[in-house]
Design an enzyme around this catalytic site. Sequence first.
Site, PDB file in Angstrom:
ATOM      1  N   GLU A 299      36.614 -47.314 -35.472  1.00  0.00           N
ATOM      2  CA  GLU A 299      35.977 -46.359 -34.560  1.00  0.00           C
ATOM      3  C   GLU A 299      36.959 -45.985 -33.463  1.00  0.00           C
ATOM      4  OE1 GLU A 299      32.734 -48.398 -32.751  1.00  0.00           O
ATOM      5  OE2 GLU A 299      31.322 -47.785 -34.295  1.00  0.00           O
ATOM      6  N   LYS A 301      38.235 -45.952 -29.775  1.00  0.00           N
ATOM      7  CA  LYS A 301      37.979 -46.713 -28.544  1.00  0.00           C
ATOM      8  C   LYS A 301      37.958 -45.701 -27.403  1.00  0.00           C
ATOM      9  CE  LYS A 301      39.251 -50.887 -26.000  1.00  0.00           C
ATOM     10  NZ  LYS A 301      38.951 -50.487 -24.649  1.00  0.00           N
ATOM     11  N   ARG A 338      28.037 -52.781 -18.140  1.00  0.00           N
ATOM     12  CA  ARG A 338      28.500 -53.950 -18.883  1.00  0.00           C
ATOM     13  C   ARG A 338      28.034 -55.248 -18.223  1.00  0.00           C
ATOM     14  NH1 ARG A 338      34.266 -55.534 -20.381  1.00  0.00           N
ATOM     15  NH2 ARG A 338      34.378 -57.537 -19.404  1.00  0.00           N
ATOM     16  N   GLU A 367      29.365 -45.886 -24.679  1.00  0.00           N
ATOM     17  CA  GLU A 367      30.356 -45.681 -23.619  1.00  0.00           C
ATOM     18  C   GLU A 367      30.179 -44.279 -23.037  1.00  0.00           C
ATOM     19  OE1 GLU A 367      32.645 -48.292 -23.306  1.00  0.00           O
ATOM     20  OE2 GLU A 367      34.446 -47.440 -22.416  1.00  0.00           O
ATOM     21  N   LYS A 484      40.187 -54.831 -30.539  1.00  0.00           N
ATOM     22  CA  LYS A 484      40.570 -53.569 -29.915  1.00  0.00           C
ATOM     23  C   LYS A 484      42.068 -53.377 -30.072  1.00  0.00           C
ATOM     24  CE  LYS A 484      40.729 -55.846 -25.461  1.00  0.00           C
ATOM     25  NZ  LYS A 484      40.535 -55.821 -24.037  1.00  0.00           N
TER      26      LYS A 484
HETATM   27  N1  LIG Z   1      33.773 -47.814 -30.216  1.00  0.00           N
HETATM   28  C1  LIG Z   1      33.713 -48.782 -29.325  1.00  0.00           C
HETATM   29  N2  LIG Z   1      33.115 -49.966 -29.644  1.00  0.00           N
HETATM   30  C2  LIG Z   1      33.051 -50.983 -28.758  1.00  0.00           C
HETATM   31  N3  LIG Z   1      33.556 -50.924 -27.514  1.00  0.00           N
HETATM   32  C3  LIG Z   1      34.168 -49.783 -27.142  1.00  0.00           C
HETATM   33  C4  LIG Z   1      34.261 -48.669 -28.015  1.00  0.00           C
HETATM   34  N4  LIG Z   1      34.903 -47.683 -27.359  1.00  0.00           N
HETATM   35  C5  LIG Z   1      35.193 -48.146 -26.137  1.00  0.00           C
HETATM   36  N5  LIG Z   1      34.763 -49.411 -25.977  1.00  0.00           N
HETATM   37  C6  LIG Z   1      34.941 -50.213 -24.750  1.00  0.00           C
HETATM   38  O1  LIG Z   1      35.932 -51.197 -24.982  1.00  0.00           O
HETATM   39  C7  LIG Z   1      35.527 -52.429 -24.447  1.00  0.00           C
HETATM   40  C8  LIG Z   1      36.006 -53.532 -25.349  1.00  0.00           C
HETATM   41  O2  LIG Z   1      37.124 -54.092 -24.805  1.00  0.00           O
HETATM   42  P1  LIG Z   1      36.938 -55.438 -23.980  1.00  0.00           P
HETATM   43  O3  LIG Z   1      35.823 -56.199 -24.534  1.00  0.00           O
HETATM   44  O4  LIG Z   1      38.222 -56.138 -23.935  1.00  0.00           O
HETATM   45  O5  LIG Z   1      36.528 -54.920 -22.548  1.00  0.00           O
HETATM   46  P2  LIG Z   1      37.475 -54.762 -21.311  1.00  0.00           P
HETATM   47  O6  LIG Z   1      37.821 -56.077 -20.757  1.00  0.00           O
HETATM   48  O7  LIG Z   1      36.826 -53.773 -20.433  1.00  0.00           O
HETATM   49  O8  LIG Z   1      38.775 -54.222 -21.960  1.00  0.00           O
HETATM   50  P3  LIG Z   1      39.465 -52.888 -21.745  1.00  0.00           P
HETATM   51  O9  LIG Z   1      39.992 -52.946 -20.353  1.00  0.00           O
HETATM   52  O10 LIG Z   1      40.508 -52.949 -22.812  1.00  0.00           O
HETATM   53  O11 LIG Z   1      38.451 -51.827 -21.973  1.00  0.00           O
HETATM   54  C9  LIG Z   1      34.025 -52.380 -24.482  1.00  0.00           C
HETATM   55  O12 LIG Z   1      33.483 -53.162 -23.439  1.00  0.00           O
HETATM   56  C10 LIG Z   1      33.689 -50.937 -24.311  1.00  0.00           C
HETATM   57  O13 LIG Z   1      33.463 -50.663 -22.949  1.00  0.00           O
END
Ligand SMILES: Nc1ncnc2c1ncn2[C@@H]1O[C@H](COP(=O)(O)OP(=O)(O)OP(=O)(O)O)[C@@H](O)[C@H]1O
Length: 627
Positions: A299, A301, A338, A367, A484
Site C-alpha cells: 500500500e 505510505k 494515534r 490517514e 514500513k
Molecule cells: N497504508 C498505511 N498503512 C498503515 N499505516 C500507514 C499507511 N500510510 C501511512 N501510515 C502511517 O504510518 C505509520 C506507521 O509507521 P509507524 O508505526 O512507525 O509510526 P510512526 O512512528 O509515526 O512512524 P513514521 O514517523 O515513520 O510515520 C502509521 O502510524 C500511519 O500513521
Amino acid sequence: MEFATFATRAEAIERTEADHATTWIVADLLADADEDLETVVRFLLGRVFPAHETCTIDVGPALCREAIAKAAGPNVDTADVEDRLADRGEIGAVAASYDLGGQRGLAAFSTDGADATVAVADVDDTLREIAAVEGDGSEGTKLDTLFGLFNRLDPPEATILARLVLGEMRLGVGEGTIRDAIAEAFLATESESGSAGEAPDDVDGAASGDGEAEATEDGKVVVRESDDVLAATDADVAAVERALQVTNDYGRVATIARDRGRSGLAEQRLVVGRPVQAMLAQAGTAADALEEWDRAAVETKFDGARVQVHYAPPANGDPPTDENTPSNGDVGPKLYSRNMDDVTEPLPEVVELIEDRVDVPVILDGEVVAVDADGDPLPFQEVLRRFRRKHDVDRMREEVDLRFHAFDCLHHDGTDLLDTSLATRHDRLREAVPDLAATLTLADDVETIEAIERRALEAGHEGIMLKDPESPYTPGDRGRNWLKRKPDVETLDLVVTGGEWGEGRRASLFGTFEVSVRVDRDDDDGNGTTHTDPRLEPVGKVATGITDERLASLTDRFDPLVRSEEGTTVAFDPQVVFEVGYEEIQRSPTYGSGYALRFPRFVGVREDKDVGDADTLARLERFADAQ
Ligand SMILES: Nc1ncnc2c1ncn2[C@@H]1O[C@H](COP(=O)(O)OP(=O)(O)OP(=O)(O)O)[C@@H](O)[C@H]1O
C-alpha cells in the site's frame, strides 16, 4: 482503600526491582482493592481517566508546584519548590520533602476529632472535580482544590498525588506489568496448572518471594532467583491481553477478570465510539517481507496523521443500551488520533465525508493528508496545522485542504474484524467506503513491489507499507506484520528535556534544545508497548533547521515548561516531542544515553506524539548498528 495504604504499597513497588516480584505485589494490591479496583489500576498507570477517554485534569507542572508551595505554608513560595525540584529532580520527592498543611497538624483531624483519613476514592473524586472545572477563574479553582487535597496528605501520599497530577508515576509499573498482575490476581486460580499466585511475604514492605531478598544501596529490594514463579499461565495473560486490546481500559478489564473471569473477558467486544490502540509498523524491505510471508500486501505510505473513525449512522437503530454491545445506532462520526485523542472538531470535512458515504456502523483506520490544489500530497507538517486546532477551524479549512485515506476496517456492520485477515478486512473496507479505501496490491516478487514504491514516491507519498495479508489487527502492537519502507534516513522522535537561551539577536529566544531518548525498564520488550514510566537520557542538542519565527513560537511554548535554570541553560518538563534528522549516530560519553547525533536538525514538532511515544534507546541502538 485508604490512600495511605495505596501510597505505602506504591512505595514498596518502586523499591522492588525483579519483574516477577513487582507483578506479585501489584497483583496483591489489586486483590485487596475491592471497590476501588478500577481506580487503583489507573492510578498505578499514572492515569485518572482510562486511556480511551479524552478527559484530562489539565493541571500543568507550574500549577502543581504552586499548590505544593501553598500547602507547604506561608514561608514557602513557588521558587523554593522549583529549587528543590532542580535539586531532587522529581516532583514526588519534592512534595514529600515539605511538612504539608495538616500532615502533623490539626487539619489531619476533622473538627469532631475523628481521624480524617483520605481514601483512594476521595483523591479520584477530587481529581475528577478538578478536571471538570472550566471557564473564567478555572486556574484559581483548580489551584485551591489541589492545594486543599495536598493539605490533607502525609509525605508518601503527597508523593503519589504530585506524580499522579503530572502523569509520571515512576513506579516501574508499565502496562505489561498490570496485564500480568491482573492475570496473576484473578485468573491464576481458574487455570488447571495451579493455585492463584501467592503474594510474597512482606519484607520491609517490599516483595521477597521464596528467594532471598536483599536491599541494595539505593534502597531497592532485589529478589534473587526463587522457585516461586508466577502462577498465571500464558493463556491467562493472553485472555487479559485480548480484553485489553478490545476495551482499551485496564481498570475495566481488571474488574471483569475479578468478577467474571475468563468467560467475561472473552465476551468483550469493540464498541463504536471507544477508540482502539493503533497497530504500528517496523521498518523493513521488500526482501524482508517476501522472506517472511509468501505474498505481501503493498500500500502507499501516506505522509499524514493517523485517524481512527468511529461511526454508527442514526438511521440504523437505537443508541447502544449496553456499552459492551457493538453499537448499531447514532454514534459520531468521532475521529481519534494515534494516541486516541479526540480530533473530531478540527477535521469537519472528514466528519462530513463519513456521514455522507457510510451507512452502517464502522470503525475505520486511516490517514489524513494535506493536499495542494491539484490534490497532490503536501508534507506532513501541513496536516499538523489542522490536526489539533481548537480555534479558527473554518479559516484553516480554507487554507489547508485534506484527504482521508482509509486503510483498515476494525468493525463493519455489527462484526468485529480484529481477528480476521488483512485481506478480509480490506474487502470489508471496500464494501464500507469504496472510494476512500487505499489501494492494496498483492505482490510476490521484489520487482512488483519496487515498481509500486517508485510510483508512490513519484506521486509525492512517503513510501510504501508492506503487510502480511494473513495477519490479524493487533492493537498497540509494533510487530513485523506491518513493515514500513521509505527512502529517507529514519528520523528520530525525541523528547525535549532542556534548552539554552540564544545569544545576541536571539538572546530572548531559546536557541538550542536538548533532546533525549526514552530508557524504559522494559525497553527491550520490542513489542511496542507504551510505557508510562520513562527515564530520559540526552542524545544531542538541536539548533539548526529552525527559523526565527519558529524559534519565537517555540520559546512561547517552552517558557511555561521551564523546570530549572542555571546561567543560560534550562531544564524543561518533558512534554514535547521533536522529530529530529541527523547524519549519523556516534557512540559518545558526552551524553547520558552513551550516543550523540552528528549534525542533528529540527524537522518538526510531533504534535501527534506524547513522551511515551518517543523513540527508545533500544531503537537508537538498532539504527546505530545498522549504519
Ligand atoms: N497504508 C498505511 N498503512 C498503515 N499505516 C500507514 C499507511 N500510510 C501511512 N501510515 C502511517 O504510518 C505509520 C506507521 O509507521 P509507524 O508505526 O512507525 O509510526 P510512526 O512512528 O509515526 O512512524 P513514521 O514517523 O515513520 O510515520 C502509521 O502510524 C500511519 O500513521
